[in-house]
Design a protein around this motif. Structure first.
Motif, mmCIF file in Angstrom:
data_model
loop_
_atom_site.group_PDB
_atom_site.id
_atom_site.type_symbol
_atom_site.label_atom_id
_atom_site.label_comp_id
_atom_site.label_asym_id
_atom_site.label_seq_id
_atom_site.Cartn_x
_atom_site.Cartn_y
_atom_site.Cartn_z
ATOM 1 N N PRO A 48 0.825 -1.210 0.000
ATOM 2 C CA PRO A 48 0.000 0.000 0.000
ATOM 3 C C PRO A 48 0.859 1.260 0.000
ATOM 4 C CG PRO A 48 0.045 -0.978 2.179
ATOM 5 C CD PRO A 48 0.764 -1.933 1.268
ATOM 6 N N PRO A 49 0.320 2.352 -0.521
ATOM 7 C CA PRO A 49 1.074 3.620 -0.495
ATOM 8 C C PRO A 49 1.417 3.992 0.940
ATOM 9 C CG PRO A 49 -0.908 3.816 -1.834
ATOM 10 C CD PRO A 49 -0.998 2.508 -1.131
ATOM 11 N N MET A 50 2.624 4.515 1.127
ATOM 12 C CA MET A 50 3.087 4.836 2.476
ATOM 13 C C MET A 50 3.615 6.253 2.532
ATOM 14 S SD MET A 50 4.159 1.382 4.105
ATOM 15 C CE MET A 50 5.281 2.129 5.176
ATOM 16 N N ASP A 51 3.718 6.752 3.752
ATOM 17 C CA ASP A 51 4.345 8.034 4.018
ATOM 18 C C ASP A 51 5.838 7.877 3.749
ATOM 19 O OD1 ASP A 51 5.456 10.299 5.015
ATOM 20 O OD2 ASP A 51 4.599 10.139 7.026
ATOM 21 N N ASP A 350 0.549 10.772 13.943
ATOM 22 C CA ASP A 350 1.744 10.201 13.344
ATOM 23 C C ASP A 350 2.391 9.344 14.426
ATOM 24 O OD1 ASP A 350 4.326 9.636 12.516
ATOM 25 O OD2 ASP A 350 4.537 11.522 11.413
ATOM 26 N N HIS A 351 2.048 8.070 14.406
ATOM 27 C CA HIS A 351 2.508 7.199 15.481
ATOM 28 C C HIS A 351 4.026 7.083 15.500
ATOM 29 C CE1 HIS A 351 -1.383 5.668 16.897
ATOM 30 N NE2 HIS A 351 -1.763 5.831 15.644
ATOM 31 N N ALA A 441 -2.277 5.424 10.042
ATOM 32 C CA ALA A 441 -0.946 5.904 10.386
ATOM 33 C C ALA A 441 0.124 4.858 10.104
ATOM 34 C CB ALA A 441 -0.917 6.301 11.854
ATOM 35 N N MET A 442 -0.249 3.604 10.053
ATOM 36 C CA MET A 442 0.724 2.527 9.835
ATOM 37 C C MET A 442 0.202 1.629 8.716
ATOM 38 S SD MET A 442 3.028 3.125 12.195
ATOM 39 C CE MET A 442 3.884 1.865 13.091
ATOM 40 N N PRO A 443 0.287 2.088 7.474
ATOM 41 C CA PRO A 443 -0.386 1.376 6.377
ATOM 42 C C PRO A 443 0.107 -0.055 6.166
ATOM 43 C CG PRO A 443 0.351 3.561 5.671
ATOM 44 C CD PRO A 443 0.937 3.312 7.022
ATOM 45 N N MET A 444 1.416 -0.263 6.318
ATOM 46 C CA MET A 444 1.968 -1.604 6.084
ATOM 47 C C MET A 444 1.469 -2.581 7.150
ATOM 48 S SD MET A 444 4.281 -3.089 4.063
ATOM 49 C CE MET A 444 5.335 -4.540 4.019
#
Lengths: 566, 190
Positions: A48-51, A350-351, A441-444
């Protein structure tokens, strides 16, 4: 693909799954994996798209969900399917019949031609308008490869037409039909959607509104016009839709947040208004998990109604907080000419950095012309009405507000066989969990958690029964007080939009603080750490579901059924 | 679940402050408030302690808490238009002796102390209620020479301090699976 009913997800359903073996990568490689989104990973998955500013969680490089990927029409040319068209209004009188086909359609979203689903080839599905107390007939034919049903969300419908597979009907297999008789005893905005793999079917376009009109011409205050606003998001990368889990949902921890925002199935939604125009917005949140905080720029916003009724009193609000499945009706007056954005404005956590940060996404743009609206409804708009009929209706229930609860529920979860780095991160996260999750906040980490590894739980502390094992029985005419506590001490707590089928309820208290402006609801937010008191008006016999309306939580077990006897 | 007493319901910033003449002997320690049966049950998870700084005489054995409930909202959760939570704060102190002079006043401030808002004086039961729309914040109780509602910043010593639970959030850098990431990269010194 399987449907679900509350009894299917009781104890012992999940087969033992081997832990996902993650091989630690050198730290220097932690950021490199971010660029894998464009690559097809093992078994057809894409990350998935991530920061991009956040390091990759070490130990998860190359990891994929334990379930397989699924997209409708995977490997097929989208040109094979008819192009979807915008929603059409269908006015129905008592006894009228509407045919709805559930089919695959071609849509273009964020520049990608993609295969999705549609009711009668439309996005959203047809807007059904019917008079209060009518019964309309809807004949549904399934033309997609998954079984499906239609649930008439919020409607105090006859139980056998509630659309819950294996509880009120058999799921409609491909090529089969089912005829729903939809009786609509309450005025307001309702909606319909499948109750089979909502995380897939609803996310891919199977939803529509049902607007039930009151015979009272002054049911709502005066407005110049009305707009339907179906709020949604969908998860895409540079290649299009991210695959879903095949035999079970991915994103079981937080639900599948989208990164493309839509109003009425469209990105970049625009509308125009005259200066001073009063527009009534019917808001419905059909997203899998996202709760929106909808702002209307500098326009004044009057809150009028929600799920199953108007509020006791209209009130001014600065934004509309709307969780999945909820509806709100607001009147908005655009007093200044110019362009104005309708936004989703939240403070995302933003964890990784341990901070809150503002996130503002434009849902729609309103062009307000300099010419004044006619008629000028400024004076009517400035008045806040009290809905005495609603107040009187609720008066019969007020004696129950402060009594002890009849039933209690605790919301929590269990996880098993999640990769160790995910468990470690979740344990660190328990230093602070917010009342609401506004973003992924934690897509992966979220993506890698499937419904086979995560069990979201509603537990009855009086009996210890969980989810499908909860056995509540009521009689028509009962007024039942239900207290729900969202336990913050679990490994990954999250808020839940709690939905009860076939009845209506009041949210009387949140954390013991009385609600001073009540409205009949069918779905309510249960924030983390909070205790929410619901007063259920039991009017409708049958076997009814209650569940979290985050699609991935529902499919991770967070549901039960209760019986109402005549 | 911790229970608030019914006196905390609603906004009550106008209760009388403690004023004591210099010649008055210190009264006995205030007893801890008796838990009353009432309707307010703040989430224990978000309740945080007010800790004595021991800079004010007769506060060495004092304890306190701040309980948080959502401000009144039609949605169940209260947000401002920017998406910040809007909380009602319920402060209470126990075992507080009369300081002999001055007034205990509660304040809320950002972690950077770049914005300060006055909650108001604590009442005779050593309680105060205020509202905040910050996601991370500090609560301090100072001993002020007088109760002046126009004062924007405290001038007396900080007698008690506490931090919202959200203040515990720390970067994951340097911890667990991210143990080799440098905290400083993410704005933390360790």
């Amino acid at each position: 693909m399987r449907g679900h009913g509350p009894r299917r997800t009781g104890r012992g359903v999940y087969a033992a799954l081997g832990a996902l073996v993650a091989v630690a990568a050198p730290l220097s490689a932690q950021h490199e994996m971010h660029n894998m989104g464009h690559m097809t990973m093992e078994a057809g998955w894409r990350m998935p798209p991530m920061d991009m500013e956040m390091p990759m969680l070490p130990g998860l490089e190359g990891a994929i969900p334990v379930v397989g990927p699924f997209l409708p029409g995977m490997g097929m040319d989208p040109a094979m399917f008819p192009e979807a068209r915008p929603s059409e209004i269908v006015r129905m009188a008592d006894g009228d019949t509407l045919d709805i086909s559930v089919s695959m359609v071609r849509r273009t979203l964020a520049g990608h031609e993609t295969v999705m689903y549609g009711y009668n080839g439309q996005y959203p599905g047809p807007l059904i308008q019917a008079p209060k107390d009518a019964t309309v007939v809807v004949r549904v034919t399934n033309e997609i490869q998954m079984p499906t049903t239609i649930h008439w969300h919020g409607v105090r419908i006859e139980n056998r037409f509630d659309g819950v597979p294996d509880v009120t009907q058999k799921a409609i297999e491909r090529g089969e039909s089912f005829t729903y008789q939809v009786n609509v005893p309450d005025a307001g905005m309702f909606w319909y959607h499948p109750h089979v793999r909502e995380d897939v079917q609803q996310d891919l376009g199977l939803f529509g509104n049902l607007l039930v009109e009151s015979p009272d011409p002054e049911y709502y205050g005066a407005s110049n016009r009305e707009e339907i606003f179906v709020l949604d998001d969908i998860l895409m990368d540079e290649r299009g839709l991210l695959p879903f889990g095949d035999r079970a949902p991915t994103h079981a921890l937080m639900g599948r947040f989208g990164n493309v925002f839509m109003v009425n199935g469209r990105t970049g939604y625009r509308l125009s208004a005259a200066r001073g125009e009063v527009i009534r917005f019917y808001l419905t949140n059909v997203a899998n998990t996202r709760t929106f905080n909808v702002t209307f720029g500098n326009a004044r916003v009057k809150l009028v109604a929600s799920d199953v009724s108007r509020f006791e009193r209209e009130e001014w609000v600065s934004s509309v907080v709307i969780a999945p499945a909820e509806r709100y009706v607001v009147d908005v007056r655009f007093e200044e000419a110019g362009e104005m954005a309708i936004t989703n404005a939240v403070q995302a956590v933003d964890h990784f950095r341990g901070t809150f940060r503002p996130e503002v996404d434009t849902l729609a743009t309103v062009s307000v012309a300099a010419d004044p609206a006619t008629p000028d409804l400024g004076a009517e708009f400035a008045t806040l009405r009290t809905h005495t009929e609603v107040v009187r209706d609720m008066d019969a229930f007020r004696a129950h507000f402060d009594r002890a609860p009849d039933h209690e529920l605790v919301a929590t979860l269990r996880v098993r066989d999640l990769p160790l780095p995910i468990v470690q991160s979740m344990e660190m996260d328990t230093l602070y969990v917010p009342p609401m999750e506004w973003n992924d906040a934690m897509p992966m980490m979220n993506w890698l958690s499937s419904a086979e590894q995560v069990t979201w739980i509603l537990r009855d502390p009086a009996t210890g029964a969980e989810n499908g094992d909860i056995d509540w029985r009521f009689r028509v005419g009962d007024v039942v007080k239900i207290r729900i506590f969202n336990d913050p001490r679990s490994i990954h707590p999250m808020h839940h939009p709690f939905h009860i089928h076939g009845q209506r309820f009041l949210v009387t208290h949140v954390d013991g603080v009385p609600n001073t402006n009540l409205v009949w609801k069918d779905t309510a937010i249960i924030p983390v750490g909070s205790t929410v008191d619901l007063l259920l008006d039991v009017t409708n016999p049958g076997t009814w579901m209650a569940h979290c309306h985050i699609a991935e939580h529902l499919h991770s077990g967070m549901m039960f059924s209760f019986v109402v006897e005549e | 679940m911790k229970r608030l007493t019914s006196s905390l319901v609603g906004i009550s910033l106008l209760a009388g402050p403690i004023r004591a003449g210099l010649s008055t002997p210190p009264p006995p320690e205030r007893p801890a408030p008796v838990a009353e049966v009432c309707s307010v049950t703040a989430p224990a998870y978000y309740t945080f302690p007010l800790v004595t700084t021991r800079t004010v005489p007769a506060t060495g054995r004092s304890t306190g808490t701040v309980e948080m409930t959502f401000a009144s909202s039609p949605y169940g959760v209260a947000l401002d238009p920017e998406g910040n939570y809007v909380y009602d704060l319920h402060l209470s102190l126990e075992r507080v002796r009369d300081p002999g002079r001055g007034v205990y006043v509660a304040w809320v401030t950002t972690p950077e102390v770049d914005e300060i808002r006055r909650i108001g004086p604590l009442d005779d039961d050593m309680r105060a209620t205020g509202r905040v729309s910050w996601n991370k914040f500090l609560v301090v109780v100072t001993l002020e020479p007088s109760d002046d509602p126009t004062t924007a910043v405290w001038s007396g010593p900080i007698a008690f301090r506490g931090m919202s639970r959200s203040g515990r959030m720390h970067t994951m850098a340097g911890h667990g699976p991210f143990e080799d990431e440098k905290c400083a990269t993410y704005g933390y010194s360790n």
